[in-house]
Design an enzyme around this catalytic site. Structure first.
Site, PDB file in Angstrom:
ATOM      1  N   GLU A  45      60.188  -1.482  54.365  1.00 57.83           N
ATOM      2  CA  GLU A  45      59.934  -0.069  54.620  1.00 57.83           C
ATOM      3  C   GLU A  45      61.082   0.489  55.432  1.00 57.83           C
ATOM      4  O   GLU A  45      61.310   0.084  56.571  1.00 57.83           O
ATOM      5  CB  GLU A  45      58.635   0.103  55.412  1.00 57.83           C
ATOM      6  CG  GLU A  45      57.422  -0.226  54.591  1.00 57.83           C
ATOM      7  CD  GLU A  45      56.195  -0.321  55.451  1.00 57.83           C
ATOM      8  OE1 GLU A  45      56.083   0.428  56.442  1.00 57.83           O
ATOM      9  OE2 GLU A  45      55.356  -1.175  55.151  1.00 57.83           O
ATOM     10  N   ASP A  56      53.358   7.146  65.748  1.00 56.61           N
ATOM     11  CA  ASP A  56      54.104   6.010  66.259  1.00 56.61           C
ATOM     12  C   ASP A  56      54.011   5.836  67.765  1.00 56.61           C
ATOM     13  O   ASP A  56      53.983   6.806  68.517  1.00 56.61           O
ATOM     14  CB  ASP A  56      55.577   6.130  65.842  1.00 56.61           C
ATOM     15  CG  ASP A  56      55.750   5.829  64.370  1.00 56.61           C
ATOM     16  OD1 ASP A  56      55.392   4.708  63.965  1.00 56.61           O
ATOM     17  OD2 ASP A  56      56.202   6.713  63.624  1.00 56.61           O
TER      18      ASP A  56
END
Ligand SMILES: Cc1ncc(COP(=O)(O)O)c(C=O)c1O
Lengths: 253, 393
Positions: A45, A56
């Site tokens: 990824e 995140d």
């Protein structure tokens, strides 16, 4: 056949690694990908950095901020990846937030992905419904698999819906959290993993968030087809650089 | 054409809920319940009782005689500055704390820039005895020490946002991340008509008490519910949304939205989001926002901490795009001058945000018999240091 689908048919458990493009140095993107493939990773990824990465935790936030300071942009990423398929054959996925893609133009973005050999996208803040109504046709036209997330809080009904819209794998977020390494998995995770495994979904599942070592990788892949490591990997390259990637991968597999 | 929210959570093409799946259960729970809960008679009763006895509503609609004489038109000030805690922000936090209680939440999170919304949230949490955590950019904490102290005195925990540019947008990110990590027991009290649906609509509905009062107060004073113009400053857009709410679809009433031009719209130091922004996604909403060509969200600038948000609520993006509202950008300098003018002419020290709205009278001429209602969204106590520094008082 899309490289992701082909990879998912292999008998083994899959290790996928997330890294932030343009981090630690702007020119590390391609060497990171090559080193990961050589180390035996199954899928990658590529994180397209965003100024405001809502999903995140601190590690990936910091790497994104640094990558943007280094000068990373969507355009530059595609430029860096333009010859990637001459040397790399494992599936490549771009993971990023929706706003930079909107500014690039969703159709133009998908077209570029296809040109350089990207196989799929993970866009945490693009809702399933909006994708289905407005963008699915564009993604499919360019041969891209879009990957959706589920969490322990996602209802069975919604999981079945997400399964019906998916055509690659389902990204199983291990716990209610932003990205980042946890101490390990407890009973809550085990029962969640079991619940999902028992749903017999049409798409295989790959577990992400909180996988950091051989132990958590083994636990997650006991139930799922594979696991994704992000923050722990980013931390490793922060401390040891991209030349010691094989060491990290060896410690997992 | 309606300028209100659609069934799916959009104002025209703006709005929606562009959120990670981790937030879906929280936002969906709120979406499914907010209208039902707000419609309950017991909710309305409690909401209005608190607005009356605790906040001090209705706020006066004050005919500003000397200001009207100066600009040769009829100016009414909606005195949101007289609310408890000194601004309109508390209308929303009272509503949301009651919502949180009915949803069974026992932990409140909020973001704040200048600290006004943080103080308003800490206040209602103290009132209800509920734990309160406020995220505030590290840079803002240093700039807004008195409001940080207020929040602490009210029992809130203030957590510095250390990510990104360490200001309001990052504090909002941190609050959203907290919510992702605490999906069951926590309610997020967002501070303006921004964020994923249903927040913009819910906050607008709590602030709508402002225009509800304007209607009856104006009827009493002028024999009509309808002013010719409504004026409000726009940061995220909540005081403006409250001012416009009951007039949105009544095109006899002209709407003026005032943004902060900072050092000038083209100076590179500005917060005039509608002019400088492009369509995109910020904090879960499709709206106009300031960003680079690559889609990275940029930092706005204004002397007014309450107006320097890089986005704008989706209702306002639609009012801009459709031309329903006239958008005017006011510089730091013009706002400060108009703020001081109100002090001298009416004996009212306005918040610098509200001073931006007041500066419209220098930029636009109204007819002598026009009725102009301006939302004086807050008082200037919190800005005293800014006024002192600016005017060398
Ligand atoms: C007095 C005052 N007015 C206006 C604003 C701007 O917010 P909004 O546009 O949501 O009304 C603020 C924000 O802190 C404020 O304190």
């Amino acid at each position: 056949m899309n490289r992701i689908n082909k990879k998912l048919q292999e008998e083994k458990k899959l290790l996928s690694i997330y890294f932030t493009a343009g981090y630690p140095n702007i020119d590390d993107t391609v060497s990171t990908i090559k080193n990961l493939e050589e180390s035996g990773v199954d899928m990658i990824e590529i994180g397209l950095p965003f100024s405001d990465p809502l999903a995140d935790g601190p590690t990936i936030q910091a790497s994104s901020t640094k990558a943007l300071q280094n000068g990373m942009t969507s355009e530059l990423l595609f430029e860096q990846l333009k010859d990637i398929r001459s040397s790399v054959s494992i599936p490549l996925i771009i993971m990023g937030y929706f706003n930079p893609m909107l500014q690039f133009g969703v159709e133009a973005f998908c077209k570029k992905c296809q040109e350089v050999g990207i196989d799929g996208l993970i866009i945490p803040d693009l809702p399933v419904d909006v994708y289905n109504d407005d963008y699915r046709a564009i993604f499919e036209k360019h041969g891209l698999i879009n990957v959706f997330l589920i969490t322990p809080q996602t209802s069975d009904e919604r999981i079945n819906y997400i399964d019906s819209v998916s055509n690659g794998f389902i990204y199983m977020v291990s716990s209610a959290s932003t990205t980042g390494a946890k101490a390990g998995f407890g009973d809550a995770q085990t029962s969640y993993f079991e619940r999902i495994a028992n749903m017999k979904l049409k798409n295989p599942q790959i577990v992400g968030f909180g996988i950091s070592n051989n132990d958590t990788f083994t636990q997650a892949t006991k139930y799922a087809k594979g696991a994704i490591i992000g923050s722990a990997f980013v931390k490793h390259v922060t401390e040891h650089g991209v030349n010691s990637i094989h060491k990290f991968v060896d410690s997992i597999l | 054409m309606s300028y209100n929210i659609s069934e799916k959570g959009y104002y025209g093409e703006f709005g929606g809920a562009y959120i990670p799946e981790m937030l879906y259960p929280n936002v969906e729970e709120l979406r499914q319940n907010y209208l039902k809960i707000m419609a309950e008679p017991s909710f309305q009763e409690e909401f209005h009782a608190l607005l009356k006895d605790y906040v001090g509503r209705p706020t006066p609609l004050y005919f500003a005689k000397r200001l009207s004489e100066k600009y040769n038109t009829k100016i009414y000030l909606k005195r949101e500055d007289l609310n408890h805690t000194g601004a309109h922000k508390i209308n929303n936090t009272i509503g949301q704390i009651l919502m949180a209680k009915r949803l069974g939440k026992n932990r409140i999170i909020a973001e704040t820039g200048a600290g006004q919304h943080g103080v308003a949230t800490a206040t209602v949490c103290a009132l209800m005895g509920i734990e309160c955590i406020v995220y505030m950019g590290e840079i803002d904490i240093a700039r807004q020490a008195p409001n940080v102290a207020r929040m602490k005195m009210l029992g809130a925990t203030v957590i510095p946002a250390l990510s990104g540019s360490r200001t309001l947008k990052d504090a909002t990110n941190e609050a959203i991340r907290d919510w992702i990590n605490n999906p069951v027991d926590t309610h997020y009290i967002i501070g303006s008509v921004v964020g994923p649906h249903p927040y913009p609509d819910m906050v607008a509905k709590f602030q709508a008490v402002v225009s509800e009062e304007i209607k009856s107060q104006l009827l009493e004073k002028e024999g009509t519910e309808n002013p010719d113009y409504l004026i409000a400053c726009v940061g995220g857009g909540s005081n403006a949304a409250g001012t416009y709410y009951h007039y949105l679809d009544n095109e006899d009433v002209n709407i003026i939205a005032v943004e902060a031009a900072g050092l000038g719209v083209d100076s590179g130091e500005s917060a005039a989001t509608s002019v400088l922004g492009k369509e995109g996604i910020i904090h879960g909403s499709k709206t106009l926002l300031m960003q680079t060509n690559d889609g990275q969200i940029t930092e706005p600038y204004s002397i007014s901490a309450g107006l320097d948000y890089p986005g704008v609520g989706p209702m306002h993006a639609n009012l801009y795009k459709t031309g329903r509202a006239e958008f005017i950008a006011i510089t730091d300098k013009d706002a400060m001058t108009s703020g001081l003018e109100l002090c001298k002419l009416e004996g009212i020290i306005p918040a610098i945000e509200s001073s931006h709205a007041l500066a419209v009278f220098e930029h636009k001429t109204f007819q002598p018999d026009d009725i102009v209602v301006l939302n004086l969204s807050g008082r200037g106590d919190k800005d005293l240091q800014n006024y002192i520094d600016y005017f060398k008082l």
